[in-house]
Design an enzyme around this catalytic site. Structure first.
Site, PDB file in Angstrom:
ATOM      1  N   GLY A  71       0.794  -1.215   0.000  1.00  0.00           N
ATOM      2  CA  GLY A  71       0.000   0.000   0.000  1.00  0.00           C
ATOM      3  C   GLY A  71       0.828   1.266   0.000  1.00  0.00           C
ATOM      4  N   ASN A 152      -7.189   3.073   9.841  1.00  0.00           N
ATOM      5  CA  ASN A 152      -6.454   1.936  10.389  1.00  0.00           C
ATOM      6  C   ASN A 152      -6.333   1.947  11.905  1.00  0.00           C
ATOM      7  OD1 ASN A 152      -4.726   4.233   9.592  1.00  0.00           O
ATOM      8  ND2 ASN A 152      -3.087   3.057  10.545  1.00  0.00           N
ATOM      9  N   CYS A 331       3.027   0.968  12.151  1.00  0.00           N
ATOM     10  CA  CYS A 331       4.023   1.832  11.521  1.00  0.00           C
ATOM     11  C   CYS A 331       4.581   2.867  12.490  1.00  0.00           C
ATOM     12  CB  CYS A 331       3.409   2.536  10.318  1.00  0.00           C
ATOM     13  SG  CYS A 331       2.598   1.430   9.161  1.00  0.00           S
TER      14      CYS A 331
END
Length: 382
Positions: A71, A152, A331
């Site tokens: 992505g 997310n 992340c």
């Protein structure tokens, strides 16, 4: 010690049939897909078959599916080429996008001296579509809107059909980061009015290191990576054949079993909300993650009424108990900076309380959730 994995929004367990498919590919089909001999043609045929499979489920044309490393690469490719090659002068996004979009947009604003505008959010983290419309009408610059479908961290579902309609009416390009939703929700790209979408296989029980971009035909994007003519010239480099067939297998399984697995995971989420609310009465749910309609069925983001000092040890304590979850997106796990998503929607007081994201999959059970809730309850009582 129990092992409970509740971090599927970060990455998912790979399906056994996907592993088997990839092993067969690695062992028996090692030709370069660009080679003209039989070994290469076999690999190339399988890649094109995967492209057609994905396009069929999305109601897209196979030429609109471009394989990437995931992505992040797809988001970068779309945003950068839109500015560099399509003459986009204004990027419109939100402050709670994935950093693959946010950091790219910020870099492009500096490099190309373009306008970067942020759409207003309501208290739950939903984009204000009236404000978006006003931004689209603000001036005559060429615009690209980038708003994710499923957040997310807090799971909010954006009405991207409505966003796409606004973009179409105002002659703007529309990109959506759909990494958290492709593989979990049915799709028909003909009804979204989106020019660009992105996906990553490891979010729907496929391998890491592979994903794809949906790029509407005749959009005009140009490659960022030059070399060979792979991926219709959009992305040079030898295709990772084993990853692509793994992606295809995971994608097929996700959609062939979508209703059954969605119902199962939805029940897990409902059960977790009920159990944790009863065990910890003052618990709260960030964004719309506790909403069974406005938030995705795959995750909840809980805010716990624990002492801030004590809460510093919460993730460590859960890890010692064999429980995997996240304090934000994976992340950001190496950063001391708090969640940029929660910072936008919570008060300073609520930001002092620990928030955790628990994300579910078909491989979880209610017994696991009972264990997690009990560990949380005991930690709060100690």
């Amino acid at each position: 010690m129990k092992k409970v994995y509740l971090d599927s929004a970060a990455t998912t367990q790979v399906r056994p049939e996907v592993i088997a498919k990839m092993q067969d590919a690695l062992a028996g089909c090692y030709g370069n897909p660009s080679s003209s001999h039989g070994f290469g043609r076999t690999a190339k045929t399988a890649i094109e078959k995967a492209r057609k499979t994905i396009a069929k489920y999305l109601n897209a044309h196979p030429a609109e599916i471009i394989f990437t490393s995931g992505g992040t690469e797809a988001d970068n490719m779309i945003l950068r080429s839109s500015v560099r090659d399509l003459g986009v002068e204004t990027l419109i996004t939100s402050k709670i996008e994935h950093h693959a979009v946010l950091h790219t947009a910020e870099a492009l604003a500096k490099e190309y001296d373009i306008q970067l505008w942020f759409v207003d959010l309501d208290s739950d983290g939903n984009p204000d579509l009236d404000h978006l419309e006003s931004l689209l009408k603000k001036d005559g610059s060429k615009k690209l809107v980038s708003l994710m479908h499923v957040n997310n961290e807090i799971g909010n579902i954006t009405d991207i059909s409505a966003v796409g309609k606004l973009c179409m009416e105002n002659d703007a390009l529309f990109h959506s980061d759909t990494v958290q939703s492709i593989g979990h929700f049915p799709w028909d790209v003909q009804k979204t009015n989106a020019h660009f979408l992105t996906a990553a296989a490891h979010k729907f029980h496929g391998p890491k290191g592979v994903g794809f971009a949906y790029i509407k035909r005749n959009a005009g994007l140009k490659p960022l990576i030059f070399g060979g003519s792979q991926e219709r010239g959009f992305r040079a480099g030898t295709e990772p054949y084993h990853n692509i067939v793994g992606l295809e297998e995971a994608f097929k399984a996700a959609y062939d079993n979508l209703e059954e697995e969605r119902n199962y995971v939805t029940e897990l989420k409902r059960y977790f909300i009920e159990k944790v609310s009863k065990a910890i009465p003052d618990v709260a749910f960030n964004g719309l993650s506790g909403d069974m309609e406005g938030g995705t069925y795959t995750l909840v983001n809980v805010r716990l009424p624990f002492d801030p000092e004590k809460a510093l040890m919460l993730l460590f304590h859960l890890d010692l108990k064999g429980i995997a979850c996240s304090k934000g997106s994976a992340c950001q796990s190496g950063s001391d900076i708090g969640s940029h998503v929660l910072t936008e929607i919570l008060s300073n007081e609520d930001m002092e309380k620990p928030s955790l994201r628990f994300s579910f999959s078909k491989y979880n059970t209610k017994e696991e959730l009972d264990y997690v809730v009990e560990v949380l309850r005991e930690f709060g009582c100690d």
